[in-house]
Design an enzyme around this catalytic site. Structure first.
Site, mmCIF file in Angstrom:
data_model
loop_
_atom_site.group_PDB
_atom_site.id
_atom_site.type_symbol
_atom_site.label_atom_id
_atom_site.label_comp_id
_atom_site.label_asym_id
_atom_site.label_seq_id
_atom_site.Cartn_x
_atom_site.Cartn_y
_atom_site.Cartn_z
ATOM 1 C CG HIS A 193 45.513 44.834 30.256
ATOM 2 N ND1 HIS A 193 45.818 46.114 29.853
ATOM 3 C CD2 HIS A 193 45.336 44.902 31.600
ATOM 4 C CE1 HIS A 193 45.831 46.910 30.900
ATOM 5 N NE2 HIS A 193 45.537 46.210 31.980
ATOM 6 C CG HIS A 247 43.367 44.711 34.464
ATOM 7 N ND1 HIS A 247 44.716 44.839 34.680
ATOM 8 C CD2 HIS A 247 43.015 43.494 34.944
ATOM 9 C CE1 HIS A 247 45.161 43.750 35.286
ATOM 10 N NE2 HIS A 247 44.155 42.913 35.442
ATOM 11 C CG ASP A 306 42.367 50.416 34.384
ATOM 12 O OD1 ASP A 306 42.297 49.179 34.307
ATOM 13 O OD2 ASP A 306 43.443 51.033 34.497
ATOM 14 C CG HIS A 307 43.378 49.319 30.317
ATOM 15 N ND1 HIS A 307 44.414 50.002 29.742
ATOM 16 C CD2 HIS A 307 43.655 49.249 31.642
ATOM 17 C CE1 HIS A 307 45.303 50.314 30.683
ATOM 18 N NE2 HIS A 307 44.864 49.863 31.836
ATOM 19 C CG HIS A 341 49.424 44.147 33.393
ATOM 20 N ND1 HIS A 341 49.940 44.866 34.444
ATOM 21 C CD2 HIS A 341 48.095 44.461 33.348
ATOM 22 C CE1 HIS A 341 48.963 45.568 34.999
ATOM 23 N NE2 HIS A 341 47.841 45.337 34.361
ATOM 24 C CG ASP A 370 47.831 48.784 32.834
ATOM 25 O OD1 ASP A 370 48.003 49.912 32.331
ATOM 26 O OD2 ASP A 370 46.872 48.506 33.580
ATOM 27 C CG HIS A 424 47.939 53.344 33.523
ATOM 28 N ND1 HIS A 424 48.141 52.810 34.773
ATOM 29 C CD2 HIS A 424 46.828 52.738 33.060
ATOM 30 C CE1 HIS A 424 47.201 51.923 35.036
ATOM 31 N NE2 HIS A 424 46.383 51.861 34.010
HETATM 32 ZN ZN LIG Z 1 45.344 49.995 33.887
HETATM 33 ZN ZN LIG Z 2 45.953 46.473 34.135
#
Ligand SMILES: [Zn+2]
Ligand SMILES: [Zn+2]
Length: 291
Positions: free
Chosen positions: A36, A38, A40-41, A116, A187, A245
């Site tokens: 996805h 976000h 942090d990914h 998510h 996530d 995570h």
């Molecule tokens: Zn994340």
């Molecule tokens: Zn996320």
């Protein structure tokens, strides 16, 4: 990694540095599956692109992800990193929808829809195709001489022997065996709709950002607790559960304790852990550690 195929699932900040430190190298690491959008990914894609620019062996980078994630990745790579410059390698963005996304001779990758925050979030299932083992004792009983006919039979095709006999694959192949299956979920806030996709997987890698004491927070941010992840593993009958995570606020052994109370074969992934997933087992490849 599967023979000549290597996949990276998600690319958080510092991924390229960690790959360098791990000694795994970047060779053929040209397929990236994004769960996805976000940050942090995906942020690590910026550093990875700069590294690949200097890595001549990679000419093409294929990035798979949902439409929203790819839009953000496009902004990051073309807007922030390249700023109008020509990409140093061919970048292909593949929009993922639920179902098979990559087919190879002996395995395929399925995208699995997950819930998510935000649209188009996916997990990925790596599925080795079922195959029927060659039974040497049968071949011997039939007096099949060594030669190309064995290969044909293994591939499920009839073979004519030099002595004129026609041997059918059924005569030398055993019962069909399921291949190895690995499911990687990023996530995610709900697990009910994942039981089917995770059913009987040899290993499930999934997030467990929270512990049960913060279950409300987990719900608010659409993440899982270790207990929820373990319940999914149990219900789907997976072989092994690997949690990722994890919030830095927790101690690893507390997270493990919560998961193992439900599902014994749980572990917490650490940086540089390396596992080989085989049918029915999980083999730790390096950094042997006691838990
Ligand atoms: Zn994340
Ligand atoms: Zn996320």
């Amino acid at each position: 990694m599967h023979d000549e195929y290597r996949f990276l699932v998600d690319c958080g900040e510092g991924t390229q540095r960690q790959i360098m430190l791990s000694g795994l190298g970047f060779k053929r690491l040209n397929r990236i599956l994004i769960t996805h959008g976000h940050l942090d990914h995906i942020l690590g894609l910026a550093g990875l692109l700069s590294t690949f620019a200097r890595w001549e062996a990679i000419e093409q980078l294929e990035i798979y992800g949902g439409a929203w994630a790819l839009e953000r990745i496009h902004d990051l790579l073309y807007g922030v990193v390249l700023r109008g410059a020509k990409p140093p390698l061919d970048i292909q963005l593949h929009t993922v929808q639920e179902g098979p996304i990559i087919e190879a001779e002996d395995f395929r990758v399925d995208a699995v829809s997950v819930q998510h925050r935000g649209p188009d979030c996916f997990g990925y299932a790596f599925i080795e195709k079922p195959r029927r083992p060659f039974l040497p004792e049968r071949a011997q009983a039939l007096e099949i001489p060594p030669g190309p006919w064995r290969r044909l039979l293994v591939d499920g095709q009839p073979a004519s022997l030099p002595d004129g006999r026609l041997i059918l694959p059924e005569q030398v192949l055993g019962e069909e065996r399921l291949g190895t299956r690995l499911v990687m979920i990023g996530d995610v806030g709900r697990t009910e709709n994942l039981v089917h996709a995770c059913r009987d997987a040899d290993a499930l890698v999934i997030e467990a950002t929270y512990m049960e004491e913060e279950a409300q927070m987990a719900r608010d941010f659409a993440h899982l607790t270790a207990r929820q992840a373990a319940l999914l593993a149990q219900e789907a009958g997976v072989g092994h559960l690997i949690l990722t995570h994890i919030s830095r606020r927790y101690r690893e052994r507390d997270v493990l304790g919560e998961a193992r109370a439900i599902f014994a074969k749980s572990r917490v992934a650490r940086d540089f852990d390396a596992f080989q997933v085989r049918r029915g087992e999980l083999v730790e490849l390096q950094g042997e550690r006691a838990q």
